[in-house]
Motif scaffolding. Structure first.
Motif, PDB file in Angstrom:
ATOM      1  N   GLY A 153      32.960  36.995  19.387  1.00  0.00           N
ATOM      2  CA  GLY A 153      32.665  37.904  20.378  1.00  0.00           C
ATOM      3  C   GLY A 153      33.185  39.016  21.152  1.00  0.00           C
ATOM      4  N   PRO A 154      32.707  39.762  21.881  1.00  0.00           N
ATOM      5  CA  PRO A 154      33.608  40.690  22.436  1.00  0.00           C
ATOM      6  C   PRO A 154      34.786  40.461  23.323  1.00  0.00           C
ATOM      7  CG  PRO A 154      31.483  40.202  23.917  1.00  0.00           C
ATOM      8  CD  PRO A 154      31.483  39.370  22.581  1.00  0.00           C
ATOM      9  N   SER A 155      35.764  41.378  23.064  1.00  0.00           N
ATOM     10  CA  SER A 155      36.953  40.904  23.560  1.00  0.00           C
ATOM     11  C   SER A 155      37.016  41.069  25.095  1.00  0.00           C
ATOM     12  CB  SER A 155      38.029  42.135  22.951  1.00  0.00           C
ATOM     13  OG  SER A 155      37.871  43.352  23.651  1.00  0.00           O
ATOM     14  N   PRO A 156      37.862  40.265  25.682  1.00  0.00           N
ATOM     15  CA  PRO A 156      37.516  40.114  27.197  1.00  0.00           C
ATOM     16  C   PRO A 156      37.753  41.223  27.829  1.00  0.00           C
ATOM     17  CG  PRO A 156      39.651  38.983  26.527  1.00  0.00           C
ATOM     18  CD  PRO A 156      38.709  39.501  25.310  1.00  0.00           C
ATOM     19  N   ASP A 157      38.375  42.349  27.332  1.00  0.00           N
ATOM     20  CA  ASP A 157      38.820  43.569  28.446  1.00  0.00           C
ATOM     21  C   ASP A 157      37.477  44.151  28.522  1.00  0.00           C
ATOM     22  OD1 ASP A 157      39.074  44.053  25.473  1.00  0.00           O
ATOM     23  OD2 ASP A 157      38.649  46.057  25.832  1.00  0.00           O
ATOM     24  N   VAL A 158      36.451  44.188  27.983  1.00  0.00           N
ATOM     25  CA  VAL A 158      35.190  44.839  28.191  1.00  0.00           C
ATOM     26  C   VAL A 158      34.207  44.175  29.360  1.00  0.00           C
ATOM     27  CG1 VAL A 158      32.801  45.656  27.020  1.00  0.00           C
ATOM     28  CG2 VAL A 158      34.984  45.676  25.814  1.00  0.00           C
ATOM     29  N   PRO A 159      33.875  42.991  29.235  1.00  0.00           N
ATOM     30  CA  PRO A 159      33.196  42.356  30.550  1.00  0.00           C
ATOM     31  C   PRO A 159      34.093  42.429  31.833  1.00  0.00           C
ATOM     32  CG  PRO A 159      33.880  40.615  28.736  1.00  0.00           C
ATOM     33  CD  PRO A 159      34.296  41.856  28.409  1.00  0.00           C
ATOM     34  N   VAL A 160      35.490  42.188  31.584  1.00  0.00           N
ATOM     35  CA  VAL A 160      36.297  42.404  32.656  1.00  0.00           C
ATOM     36  C   VAL A 160      36.246  43.678  33.349  1.00  0.00           C
ATOM     37  CG1 VAL A 160      38.681  42.357  33.504  1.00  0.00           C
ATOM     38  CG2 VAL A 160      37.940  40.700  32.197  1.00  0.00           C
ATOM     39  N   TYR A 161      36.490  44.787  32.561  1.00  0.00           N
ATOM     40  CA  TYR A 161      36.149  46.259  32.961  1.00  0.00           C
ATOM     41  C   TYR A 161      34.787  46.211  33.538  1.00  0.00           C
ATOM     42  CZ  TYR A 161      35.589  51.240  32.634  1.00  0.00           C
ATOM     43  OH  TYR A 161      35.434  52.568  33.082  1.00  0.00           O
ATOM     44  N   GLU A 162      33.744  45.893  33.060  1.00  0.00           N
ATOM     45  CA  GLU A 162      32.607  46.101  33.871  1.00  0.00           C
ATOM     46  C   GLU A 162      32.317  45.297  35.076  1.00  0.00           C
ATOM     47  OE1 GLU A 162      29.529  44.535  31.035  1.00  0.00           O
ATOM     48  OE2 GLU A 162      29.618  46.528  29.636  1.00  0.00           O
ATOM     49  N   GLU A 189      34.896  44.520  37.109  1.00  0.00           N
ATOM     50  CA  GLU A 189      35.823  45.180  38.162  1.00  0.00           C
ATOM     51  C   GLU A 189      35.043  46.449  38.747  1.00  0.00           C
ATOM     52  OE1 GLU A 189      38.563  44.765  39.395  1.00  0.00           O
ATOM     53  OE2 GLU A 189      39.907  43.413  37.984  1.00  0.00           O
ATOM     54  N   VAL A 190      34.164  47.086  38.090  1.00  0.00           N
ATOM     55  CA  VAL A 190      33.253  48.244  38.289  1.00  0.00           C
ATOM     56  C   VAL A 190      32.205  47.919  39.164  1.00  0.00           C
ATOM     57  CG1 VAL A 190      32.018  50.308  37.862  1.00  0.00           C
ATOM     58  CG2 VAL A 190      33.839  49.690  36.191  1.00  0.00           C
ATOM     59  N   ALA A 191      31.663  46.894  38.859  1.00  0.00           N
ATOM     60  CA  ALA A 191      30.624  46.145  39.751  1.00  0.00           C
ATOM     61  C   ALA A 191      31.193  45.733  41.246  1.00  0.00           C
ATOM     62  CB  ALA A 191      29.882  44.771  39.149  1.00  0.00           C
ATOM     63  N   GLU A 227      39.567  41.317  47.749  1.00  0.00           N
ATOM     64  CA  GLU A 227      39.665  39.791  47.357  1.00  0.00           C
ATOM     65  C   GLU A 227      38.675  39.373  46.768  1.00  0.00           C
ATOM     66  OE1 GLU A 227      42.571  38.921  47.712  1.00  0.00           O
ATOM     67  OE2 GLU A 227      43.699  40.321  49.328  1.00  0.00           O
ATOM     68  N   ASP A 228      38.551  38.967  45.212  1.00  0.00           N
ATOM     69  CA  ASP A 228      37.675  38.548  44.729  1.00  0.00           C
ATOM     70  C   ASP A 228      37.879  37.492  43.645  1.00  0.00           C
ATOM     71  OD1 ASP A 228      35.178  38.020  42.927  1.00  0.00           O
ATOM     72  OD2 ASP A 228      34.442  40.000  43.134  1.00  0.00           O
ATOM     73  N   GLY A 280      41.561  47.470  36.531  1.00  0.00           N
ATOM     74  CA  GLY A 280      41.112  46.853  37.996  1.00  0.00           C
ATOM     75  C   GLY A 280      42.086  46.209  38.659  1.00  0.00           C
ATOM     76  N   ALA A 281      42.840  45.456  38.177  1.00  0.00           N
ATOM     77  CA  ALA A 281      43.881  44.517  38.648  1.00  0.00           C
ATOM     78  C   ALA A 281      44.984  45.561  38.999  1.00  0.00           C
ATOM     79  CB  ALA A 281      44.526  43.747  37.492  1.00  0.00           C
TER      80      ALA A 281
END
Length: 501
Positions: A133-142, A144-146, A47-48, A185-186
């Motif tokens: 700017g960068p598409s939102p999938d890249v920061p979301v992926y990072e 999720e891994v974090a 849960e985050d 991640g979802a």
């Protein structure tokens, strides 16, 4: 089995590897420590509130793509607005005051020189040629891994997290495009984690109806040959989801199905799609059933006739597949091979298959049956840790879960990036698949990088934490002869007793 050896087996074979103090903590009751995790199903969830759900992620991606389209149509005047749209749609943690992605995840290190390039889609898309700017999938992926690295470090033993890793790889998706990447991640949080200690049938349904799987295996494009959509627009039947459901997710390649069964299941699953975030502001991004795409009429699968129906026709088929004896056998062997050895004891496979059948696919009972089996504890520790298992064990031992960008690069270099296998089969799970001169050399490079980061730690204390009284004299001599602490830590991570479980 000695107390130390039993505790090490619990932590390495069934868990994620020991941290400092873990051996002493569970030495008196290693099995009890594993059972304790099984008794807390809520701990499997992640849960985050800073992580977007699949519906929110798809809405975010759709908004960004609309901004891209506008920017391309109107050129420079809209570029700033499009960039603002992208920023506004990022997760709360990314938008916190002064809160870059690095701050939100604890401070990410730059990938070290010499590491492989990032996985598909991770390469900086920066301005993309359109001023965005960068598409939102890249920061979301990072992000999720974090969250995973923190969780994998913090759990007491990690048996439940190992179950999550197993099932996420069993129902593998790959980052074929930005849509799947932003959902990866979802997908794990929504379709895998809630069910790892529940019923297999529930997980199977959640997986096959999740937008990530529907996009990955193209079922969102599938239309029955006699459906309204096919008759009007000449859309065709896509068998990807049906084939992988039979071959990989349930019966197994030797499960006794035919090509006719693949086609029949594909027709049953037509209409299983995702509501468009552009067309439906409320339901956009959710699983939906589209009657205009569904193949009308009854269907026969594995000799059983499924009456004409809507989504319930597919759900009934999945329920039957989950309860099929071939599914129990397929899951049991794969489960035993993952945790115990590449060629697991037949008696263990039989026991797990029986547990799966008699419990109705209760995955908590399957896990309990595994750790209550003597064969699971007596087998030699000759299973090579996969790259992910190696890195996660090193992170737990050295206490450095915040090097997210570095970890992403390391996993790519070792051939096992998060949620990105080469095919729907998932990552390989046999030791010989990872045991190559190049693979070992890359692990040594990773161990060297981790050693430099954790070089302030006492390597002898780490050896005690990792192996307890079972540490070999050869390992101790290698550590003592090292030229520096960072080198000693790297050597510790490369000794056979750390590489195998």
């Amino acid at each position: 089995m000695s107390d130390d050896l039993a505790a090490l087996t619990a932590l390495r074979r069934f868990g994620l590897g020991p941290r400092r103090g873990d051996l002493a903590r569970i030495r008196s009751d290693p099995r009890g420590a594993l059972i304790e995790e099984l008794a807390q199903p809520a701990t499997a969830r992640l849960e985050d509130t800073s992580l977007p759900g699949s519906q929110q992620a798809l809405a975010r991606n759709a908004a960004y793509q609309r901004a891209v389209t506008r920017a391309r149509q109107q050129k420079a005047p809209v570029a700033e607005a499009a960039r603002a749209t992208s920023v506004a749609l990022r997760a709360p943690a990314e938008r916190a005051p002064g809160g870059s992605m690095e701050a939100a995840s604890g401070g990410m290190a730059t990938p070290p020189a010499g590491m492989a390039t990032p996985p598909v889609g991770m390469a900086a898309p920066s301005m993309g040629g359109n001023g965005l700017g960068p598409s939102p999938d890249v920061p979301v992926y990072e992000q999720e891994v974090a969250a995973r690295l923190i969780r994998l470090h913090d759990v007491p033993v990690g048996f439940t997290e190992r179950l999550v890793l197993f099932w996420a790889n069993h129902f593998a998706i790959a980052l074929k495009d930005g849509t799947v990447r932003i959902l990866a991640g979802a997908f794990e949080r929504e379709a895998i984690r809630p069910h790892v200690l529940g019923r297999f049938a529930d997980m199977l349904k959640a997986v096959e109806q999740h937008p990530a799987m529907l996009f990955y295996l193209d079922n969102n494009q599938s239309a029955g040959p006699a459906s309204n959509v096919a008759l009007k627009n000449r859309r065709g039947l896509n068998e990807n989801l049906a084939r992988e459901t039979l071959e990989l997710h349930t019966l197994g390649v030797a499960g006794g199905y035919s090509q006719a069964d693949v086609t029949s299941l594909a027709r049953i699953l037509t209409g299983w799609t995702v509501a468009s975030a552009d067309e439906d502001a409320f339901n956009g991004g959710r699983f939906t059933f589209a009657p205009v795409r569904h193949e009308p009429g009854e269907q026969t699968l594995l000799g059983h006739v499924y009456p004409e129906g809507g989504v319930e026709q597919g759900e009934a088929a999945l329920l039957a597949l989950a309860a099929h004896p071939a599914t129990a056998r397929h899951i049991a062997r794969k489960f035993a091979a993952h945790f115990v050895g590449d060629d697991p004891p037949p008696a263990l496979v039989d026991r797990l298959a029986a547990s799966f059948r008699t419990s109705g696919g209760d995955l908590k009972e399957l896990a309990r049956s595994l750790i209550e089996s003597p064969q699971a504890w007596e087998a030699p520790a000759d299973k090579l840790r996969s790259p992910q298992e190696f890195l996660f064990a090193a992170v737990r031992l050295t206490g450095k879960p915040d090097q997210v960008k570095m970890a992403l690069g390391q996993l790519v270099a070792m051939g096992q990036p998060m949620w990105n296998p080469g095919s729907p089969k998932g990552f390989p799970d046999r030791s010989d698949e990872w045991l190559s001169p190049t693979g070992i050399k890359t692990r040594l490079d990773v161990a060297d990088q981790i050693g430099r980061i954790a070089g302030a730690a006492d390597p002898l204390e780490l050896a005690e934490a990792a192996f307890g009284a079972s540490v070999s004299q050869e390992t101790l001599r290698a550590i003592r002869r090292a030229e520096s602490r960072p080198q000693a830590v790297a050597l510790l991570l490369m000794v056979p007793e750390f590489q195998r479980r």
